[in-house]
Design an enzyme around this catalytic site. Structure first.
Site, PDB file in Angstrom:
ATOM      1  N   SER A 194      -2.099  -6.607  30.982  1.00 52.26           N
ATOM      2  CA  SER A 194      -0.903  -6.302  30.208  1.00 52.26           C
ATOM      3  C   SER A 194       0.199  -7.295  30.537  1.00 52.26           C
ATOM      4  CB  SER A 194      -0.419  -4.896  30.543  1.00 52.26           C
ATOM      5  OG  SER A 194      -1.495  -4.014  30.409  1.00 52.26           O
ATOM      6  N   CYS A 238       0.523 -10.519  29.769  1.00 56.74           N
ATOM      7  CA  CYS A 238       0.109 -11.867  30.176  1.00 56.74           C
ATOM      8  C   CYS A 238      -0.197 -12.752  28.970  1.00 56.74           C
ATOM      9  CB  CYS A 238      -1.103 -11.803  31.094  1.00 56.74           C
ATOM     10  SG  CYS A 238      -0.735 -11.081  32.703  1.00 56.74           S
ATOM     11  N   LYS A 261      -1.358 -11.623  25.788  1.00 54.17           N
ATOM     12  CA  LYS A 261      -2.452 -11.188  24.927  1.00 54.17           C
ATOM     13  C   LYS A 261      -2.012 -11.048  23.468  1.00 54.17           C
ATOM     14  CE  LYS A 261      -5.699  -7.357  25.160  1.00 54.17           C
ATOM     15  NZ  LYS A 261      -5.080  -6.067  25.483  1.00 54.17           N
ATOM     16  N   SER A 318       0.672 -12.086  21.982  1.00 56.23           N
ATOM     17  CA  SER A 318       1.237 -13.296  21.368  1.00 56.23           C
ATOM     18  C   SER A 318       0.132 -14.289  21.019  1.00 56.23           C
ATOM     19  CB  SER A 318       2.300 -13.922  22.264  1.00 56.23           C
ATOM     20  OG  SER A 318       1.758 -14.247  23.508  1.00 56.23           O
ATOM     21  N   ASP A 349      -5.762  -5.114  21.278  1.00 59.49           N
ATOM     22  CA  ASP A 349      -5.899  -4.425  22.571  1.00 59.49           C
ATOM     23  C   ASP A 349      -7.302  -3.975  22.963  1.00 59.49           C
ATOM     24  OD1 ASP A 349      -4.484  -3.666  24.885  1.00 59.49           O
ATOM     25  OD2 ASP A 349      -4.434  -1.587  24.255  1.00 59.49           O
ATOM     26  N   ASN A 390       9.445  -3.284  29.485  1.00 55.92           N
ATOM     27  CA  ASN A 390       8.244  -2.778  28.825  1.00 55.92           C
ATOM     28  C   ASN A 390       8.591  -2.040  27.519  1.00 55.92           C
ATOM     29  OD1 ASN A 390       5.413  -2.564  28.744  1.00 55.92           O
ATOM     30  ND2 ASN A 390       5.439  -0.523  29.659  1.00 55.92           N
ATOM     31  N   ARG A 393       8.776  -1.372  23.685  1.00 60.83           N
ATOM     32  CA  ARG A 393       7.650  -1.692  22.797  1.00 60.83           C
ATOM     33  C   ARG A 393       7.959  -1.373  21.344  1.00 60.83           C
ATOM     34  NH1 ARG A 393       2.133  -2.434  25.376  1.00 60.83           N
ATOM     35  NH2 ARG A 393       2.624  -2.683  27.579  1.00 60.83           N
TER      36      ARG A 393
END
Ligand code: SPV
Ligand code: MN
Length: 627
Positions: free
Chosen positions: A275, A277, A279, A281, A294, A389, A391
């Site tokens: 999470s 890192c 992913k 983007s 995901d 975090n 979202r």
């Protein structure tokens, strides 16, 4: 089919006729038992059984606002939800497997005896929905009706959770009805617990998320953060991994994207990143298509790797989403359409977040309540305007670049897989494995990263997060690695495996990758999959040639690429890579008693290559060496 008498009398007594009718129409005794038990345990004042109809979805949206779990924002369709200050991420400490007597799980996994854990969590759920409505939702993991599909039911007292389910998953009521008693479903029972005046879970110290893998049931209480409460996310992933293990396929913490190559071709790649890192983007790179961000399922079909997205929406990190780097999602977040923002700053009904590339107001409402610049928490630390975090939740189909194959029941053929962590010291920004076994082990199983804000706890602590899925691996870790190795061996054309690292730092401590460089790495992978670019073999993997990067950088990101850039990014750092091998070997020896032999073979082979290279070229080996 008649409902068992005792179950039926509970349901008849507690449900209105229409809701009873919708539930009874699904001929699945285990489902009826689950709902009856949830009703008896949680004692809701009302039960709303939703089907896939627009009326039911609209009711959820309406109630989420009416009950103040969400507040409407200025842009049509946008709402904001807040989680409490102690409920801002997945909570590892209180997320545990319920282990039946006589069974055992890897010591690396958080666990509690089933009887003890069940008594504890059911004790917390007892009467938890008094005065509230229990919402019963039916959804599907994977395209409904496909071989990949897993039916799911969630009972929750949170309209926000119910709303999130609609944005993130495919409807499943009709599918349940079709399958009837055949539906081998996953079940989640969730209660937000006692709420405070802001409609935020008031007893975070009583937060528990327990996974009863023996019965495919998840219990979640005293939390609202979607990663802890939307059962189909990481909680179901834990159950899915067990099912996939039993049935011979793979469930992965991966995005899926279509990458355009020469001649208009499209190539599907998957990527596993812990999470926060890079992913989402990567999955959303402009000009490419996104199929998932995901969770992906893979099956071997006629020797090919077929992949689907388990989900149909994105619960993405909003920090650093800005107009320039993320134009596609920026568009969705700033124009009318259904979006739930969470834990952003809201001022005059407009959401703000960290790194959005705009000025953030000095006051507003955020996860801490009314907020003003300089506000401090109980420990005296300054509270940021928005949580790191924070979202957004959106359906994938809201994105202009949503891949058209999203609901293809046969999935897409996967041609490449990338693994990436937050590794400041060792691995180069992109490299290709020598073969499936090398890639799965050296880039997947050896994935090292630093902890991030997506998980409650200390940030920046280096750890191994095997294939970025370690928290969710509900079978022995060694078996999970072995399943991956064996899966590739069954394929005629296994996906090419790559290792990426967006977080390598130079001697000055600065990142050696620019934010958009990842687009070049992805385009290079696309070429490699088809044999349309050469590569140079180094001790840790195959790297791009300077001439290819010189061509790709201006083409893809409009920037010149110099020999200096190349050296900074692709110098093989021998001592750092040897130290990595020491760390991963120690980890597997200590924590993975059933590690497959390939793990230690790859450590030994990598060491031998690194030592051989050091003897000839020294400790820091520039990329021109391999040409
Ligand atoms: C992640 O943190 O990996 C996520 C969000 O995808 S959640 O697991 O739902 O917290
Ligand atoms: Mn994730």
């Amino acid at each position: 089919m008649a409902i068992e008498t005792k179950v039926d009398s509970i349901l008849k007594a507690r449900l209105e006729e229409a809701d009873y009718g919708r539930l009874a129409a699904v001929a699945n005794p285990a489902l009826h038992r689950f709902v009856a038990d949830a009703v008896e345990l949680c004692e809701p004042a009302a039960v709303f059984v939703a089907d896939d109809s627009e009326e039911c979805l609209a009711e959820t949206r309406r109630q989420a606002v009416k009950m103040r779990e969400e507040a409407p924002l200025a842009t049509a369709g946008h709402t904001v939800h807040f989680d409490g200050p102690k409920d801002q991420g997945r909570d590892r400490e209180v997320t545990k497997y319920l282990v039946p007597a006589g069974d055992s799980l890897s010591p690396a996994l958080k666990q509690i005896g089933r009887e003890e854990g069940l008594a504890e969590v059911r004790g917390l759920l007892k009467g938890a929905m008094r005065g509230r409505t229990m919402i019963v939702r039916f959804l599907s993991l994977g395209p409904a009706g496909s071989a990949f599909c897993i039916p799911c039911v969630e009972c929750t007292d949170s309209w926000y959770v119910s709303h999130s389910l609609d944005l993130l998953y495919r409807p499943g009521y009709e599918q349940f009805g079709r399958l009837g008693g055949e539906a081998r479903f996953f079940a989640t029972l969730h209660s937000a617990g006692r709420l405070d005046g802001r409609m935020v879970s008031a007893e975070p110290e009583k937060k528990r998320i327990y996974i009863d893998y023996g019965t495919d049931t998840v219990y979640s209480v005293n939390t609202q953060y979607a990663g802890n409460t939307v059962g189909l996310k990481k909680l179901a992933l834990r159950l899915t991994i067990r099912r996939a293990d039993a049935e011979g396929w793979l469930a992965e913490h991966m995005f899926l994207m279509g990458v355009r190559g020469p001649g208009g071709r499209k190539t599907y790649l998957a990527g596993a990143f812990p999470s926060a890192c890079g992913k989402t983007s990567t999955a959303m790179l402009p000009g490419e298509t996104i199929l998932g961000d995901d969770i992906a399922y893979f099956r071997a079909v006629d020797g090919a790797c077929r992949a689907v997205n388990a989900e149909s929406g994105i619960f993405g990190i909003i920090q650093n989403v800005n107009e320039k780097d993320d134009p596609t999602i920026w568009e969705v977040l700033t124009t009318p359409g259904e979006v739930i923002f969470s834990n952003v700053l809201v001022k005059d009904r407009v959401p703000y977040w960290l790194g959005m590339g705009r000025e953030i107001p000095g006051e507003g409402e955020n996860f801490s309540g009314p907020w003003r610049k300089g506000k401090r928490d109980a420990a005296g630390a300054e509270i940021p305007p928005a949580h790191k975090n924070a979202r957004y939740a959106v359906a994938l189909r809201a994105l202009a670049n949503c891949d058209p194959e999203l609901d293809n029941q046969a999935g897409v053929e996967l041609r490449g897989i990338m693994y990436g962590g937050r590794d400041a010291r060792a691995y180069v920004p992109v490299q290709e494995a020598f073969d499936w076994r090398h890639g799965i082990v050296a880039y997947g199983a050896f994935l090292e990263t630093e902890t991030t804000f997506a998980i409650i706890g200390k940030e920046g602590v280096p750890e191994i997060n095997l294939m970025s899925i370690q928290d969710f691996v509900s079978i022995p870790l060694g078996k999970y690695v072995r399943n991956n190795l064996e899966f590739g061996a069954r394929l005629r054309r296994p996906p090419v495996v790559f290792g990426v690292n967006y977080f390598l730092r130079g001697p000055d401590g600065k990142f050696v990758n620019a934010v958009r460089d990842k687009h070049v790495w992805v385009k290079w992978m696309e070429l490699r999959v088809h044999g349309d670019a050469e590569a140079l073999a180094t001790p840790t993997g195959k790297i791009p040639r300077l001439e290819d990067l010189r061509r790709l950088f201006p083409e893809v990101v409009g920037r010149e690429y110099t020999e200096e850039d190349y050296r900074a990014q692709f110098t093989i750092r021998v001592p750092e890579n040897l130290a990595k091998m020491d760390r991963v070997e120690a980890f597997f020896r200590e924590h993975v008693p059933d590690a497959p032999a390939a793990v230690f073979e790859v450590v030994a082979e990598t060491r031998a290559r690194l030592e051989g290279a050091r003897a000839r070229f020294g400790e820091q080996i520039g990329p021109e060496t391999w040409g």
